[in-house]
Design an enzyme around this catalytic site. Structure first.
Site, PDB file in Angstrom:
ATOM      1  CD  GLU A 144      -2.872   0.996   2.691  1.00 23.36           C
ATOM      2  OE1 GLU A 144      -3.285  -0.445   2.638  1.00 23.36           O
ATOM      3  OE2 GLU A 144      -3.053   1.917   3.431  1.00 23.36           O
ATOM      4  CD  GLU A 153      -3.802   6.094   3.370  1.00 19.11           C
ATOM      5  OE1 GLU A 153      -3.551   4.818   3.134  1.00 19.11           O
ATOM      6  OE2 GLU A 153      -3.652   6.584   4.557  1.00 19.11           O
ATOM      7  CG  ASP A 176     -11.148   7.671   4.665  1.00 18.20           C
ATOM      8  OD1 ASP A 176     -10.152   7.359   5.469  1.00 18.20           O
ATOM      9  OD2 ASP A 176     -12.059   8.119   4.965  1.00 18.20           O
ATOM     10  CG  HIS A 189      -7.650   4.935   4.439  1.00 17.01           C
ATOM     11  ND1 HIS A 189      -7.953   6.016   4.941  1.00 17.01           N
ATOM     12  CD2 HIS A 189      -6.491   4.272   5.099  1.00 17.01           C
ATOM     13  CE1 HIS A 189      -7.172   6.290   6.105  1.00 17.01           C
ATOM     14  NE2 HIS A 189      -6.244   5.394   5.910  1.00 17.01           N
ATOM     15  CD  GLU A 238      -6.938   0.703   7.006  1.00 19.33           C
ATOM     16  OE1 GLU A 238      -7.489   1.304   6.211  1.00 19.33           O
ATOM     17  OE2 GLU A 238      -5.982   0.701   7.448  1.00 19.33           O
TER      18      GLU A 238
HETATM   19 MG    MG Z   1      -2.581   3.589   4.547  1.00 18.59          MG
END
Ligand code: MG
Length: 391
Positions: free
Chosen positions: A220, A246, A269, A296, A329
């Site tokens: 990532e 993200e 995100d 994210h 996540e």
């Molecule tokens: Mg990250």
């Protein structure tokens, strides 16, 4: 039906033990959350990802344009907020402020209609999702190896089927740490690594080649997010899937990321890239490119719930009889806000989370915890000062 008030709160939790990643140290967790109330007496909660004070300022800027709007018209309100800010900020904290209000509006809509948000998004396409543990940040170098293996084994014992560790200190240390974790957890648990864009292309290739033998599920943010071409070149030089996104905003940013073939897995995100409304559009663009979406997530139970409803509604990529893993996540680092601010009926059981069918985003906000963290001495804020109400 109309929106009557918007209140925003900056909450802070001072950590018992600081931790750091490739860019900077965390000694506190600070978030901005927003509460939107309608004239029906219902409330919805949202959260913005990024610098909390700036997001709060963004929410205050947007408030006059949202007050008086119909609370069920999430798309109309999103467009108003975007048109009012796009001349100045088509990425960054103003988009996070839009995201926070948008998430709160979806929660509000669900509570008014008495339906879970995943139904409002179009339907629940799975009953369970798989959380992967985010942790294994850097602490004290002298005990790193020991601490890492203990932490990794702890997540494995909790039943996690995947976990993500930090890299990005220096390549030799990263290789040793990855080896430590893989040996601690054995071959059957998915292991992701996250550099938080610490490396240039040459270094990222070097690290990827060195750790391929440890069966890395994804790498990532190996490189700074501006360098789309370097991401796509890296993909040709490693068999490890590359993940990122993200730091990207709106469908337009993700279109650039996807068009340049920079990533195998895209990670918007929800609380930064434009909220649930925009995340649906980002997922639609990703589907055009055949790229998997795994959001994210970092913050309180509000952000986690928003991501869960989004993942519940996501199409599998690709679709098949035995669906591929639907990861979400699940931050495991110290965060009193995440533990105390919300209560939810989502159950973590044997490495799976059962999706809630409770109306809205499926949580209740503990207002005692809200006042505690808004008033905490280290925050330096009094609750009266942190509320913005317009009716
Ligand atoms: Mg990250």
């Amino acid at each position: 039906m109309k929106i009557t008030s918007i209140e925003s709160f900056v909450l802070c939790d001072k950590l018992k033990q600081s931790f750091y990643f490739s860019q900077w140290e965390y000694s506190e967790r600070k978030i901005c959350i927003v509460k939107v109330t309608s004239d029906t007496g219902h409330v919805g909660w949202g959260e913005g990802y990024g610098p909390a004070g700036m997001i709060k300022a963004g929410i205050e800027h947007l408030t006059p344009f949202v007050i008086g709007q119909h609370p069920l018209e999430t798309e109309t309100i999103w467009s108003i907020m975007y048109r009012r800010t796009m001349d100045f900020a088509r990425s960054g904290v103003l988009v996070s402020a839009i995201s926070a209000i948008d998430v709160a509006l979806w929660d509000l809509k669900g509570r008014i209609l008495e339906l879970p948000v995943h139904i409002l998004l179009g339907g629940k396409k799975r009953d369970t999702i798989i959380p992967y543990a985010t942790g294994m940040y850097f602490t004290d170098d002298s005990v790193m190896s020991d601490a890492l293996s203990k932490e990794a084994v702890h997540y494995a014992q909790l039943g996690y089927k995947g976990m993500k560790m930090k890299v990005g200190l220096d390549i030799e240390a990263d290789i040793a740490n990855v080896k430590t974790v893989r040996e601690a957890i054995g071959p059957d648990i998915d292991l992701m690594i996250d550099a938080n864009h610490a490396y240039n292309l040459r270094e990222a290739v070097q690290l990827a080649n060195a750790v391929e033998k440890y069966n890395i599920y994804w790498f990532e943010e190996p490189i700074s997010p501006e360098y789309y071409d370097q991401y796509s070149e890296l993909r040709t030089k490693t068999s490890i899937p590359i993940a990122g996104g993200e730091c990207e905003y709106l469908r337009f940013g993700f279109q650039t990321l996807l068009k340049s073939r920079s990533v195998d897995i895209v990670q918007p995100d929800i609380c930064a890239s434009g909220g649930l409304s925009e995340a649906k559009r980002i997922a639609a663009i990703a589907s055009v490119y055949g790229v998997e979406v795994i959001p994210h997530t970092w913050g309180s139970g509000i952000a986690i719930a928003a991501a869960m409803h989004f993942v519940a509604n996501l199409d599998s990529m690709p679709g098949r009889l035995k669906s591929p893993t639907s990861y979400i996540e699940y931050d495991q680092t110290e965060n009193g806000l995440r533990e105390e601010l919300t209560t939810t009926d989502m159950i973590f059981d044997n490495g799976l989370i059962v999706i809630s069918d409770t109306p809205g985003l499926g949580f209740e906000v503990n207002e005692d915890a809200l006042y505690k963290y808004a008033q905490s001495p280290q925050n330096g804020l009094r609750i009266e000062e942190s509320i913005i109400v317009q009716t």
